[in-house]
Design a protein around this motif. Structure first.
Motif, mmCIF file in Angstrom:
data_model
loop_
_atom_site.group_PDB
_atom_site.id
_atom_site.type_symbol
_atom_site.label_atom_id
_atom_site.label_comp_id
_atom_site.label_asym_id
_atom_site.label_seq_id
_atom_site.Cartn_x
_atom_site.Cartn_y
_atom_site.Cartn_z
ATOM 1 N N GLN A 45 0.834 -1.206 0.000
ATOM 2 C CA GLN A 45 0.000 0.000 0.000
ATOM 3 C C GLN A 45 0.866 1.254 0.000
ATOM 4 O O GLN A 45 0.576 2.214 -0.712
ATOM 5 C CB GLN A 45 -0.951 0.009 1.203
ATOM 6 N N ARG A 46 1.925 1.238 0.776
ATOM 7 C CA ARG A 46 2.822 2.395 0.824
ATOM 8 C C ARG A 46 3.489 2.619 -0.525
ATOM 9 O O ARG A 46 3.629 3.763 -0.975
ATOM 10 C CB ARG A 46 3.871 2.195 1.919
ATOM 11 N N LEU A 47 3.880 1.551 -1.187
ATOM 12 C CA LEU A 47 4.482 1.661 -2.507
ATOM 13 C C LEU A 47 3.482 2.237 -3.515
ATOM 14 O O LEU A 47 3.818 3.115 -4.312
ATOM 15 C CB LEU A 47 4.999 0.290 -2.969
ATOM 16 N N THR A 48 2.262 1.762 -3.448
ATOM 17 C CA THR A 48 1.210 2.284 -4.328
ATOM 18 C C THR A 48 0.976 3.769 -4.068
ATOM 19 O O THR A 48 0.873 4.569 -5.012
ATOM 20 C CB THR A 48 -0.099 1.494 -4.138
ATOM 21 N N ASP A 49 0.926 4.150 -2.805
ATOM 22 C CA ASP A 49 0.743 5.563 -2.456
ATOM 23 C C ASP A 49 1.885 6.427 -2.995
ATOM 24 O O ASP A 49 1.666 7.527 -3.506
ATOM 25 C CB ASP A 49 0.628 5.740 -0.942
#
Length: 77
Positions: A13-17
């Motif tokens: 999720q952090r990578l996507t953000d």
């Protein structure tokens, strides 16, 4: 000993953000670059116009008699 760290759902999720933020930053950069380019064109145009006005002023100033500052007072004085 060759362990591969698997991304956790939180890491994913952090990578996507981060990818989303980079995408917005790229778009903003493109927009700002276009704005700066337009402003530079306007500055160049204005500089040419000022140069033309100065040229006209110096052409008129060479042949004209010295000006009396009282001639430039507004009509109500």
């Amino acid at each position: 000993m060759n362990e591969h760290a698997r991304p956790t759902p939180d890491t994913h999720q952090r990578l996507t953000d981060l990818e989303i933020k980079v995408s917005y930053a790229d778009d903003l950069l493109d927009t700002l670059n276009a704005l700066v380019a337009r402003q530079q064109e306007q500055i160049d145009l204005l500089l040419r116009e000022v140069s033309r006005q100065r040229q006209r002023g110096s052409d008129d100033g060479l042949s004209a008699a010295p000006r009396d500052p009282r001639d430039e007072l507004p009509p109500h004085y």
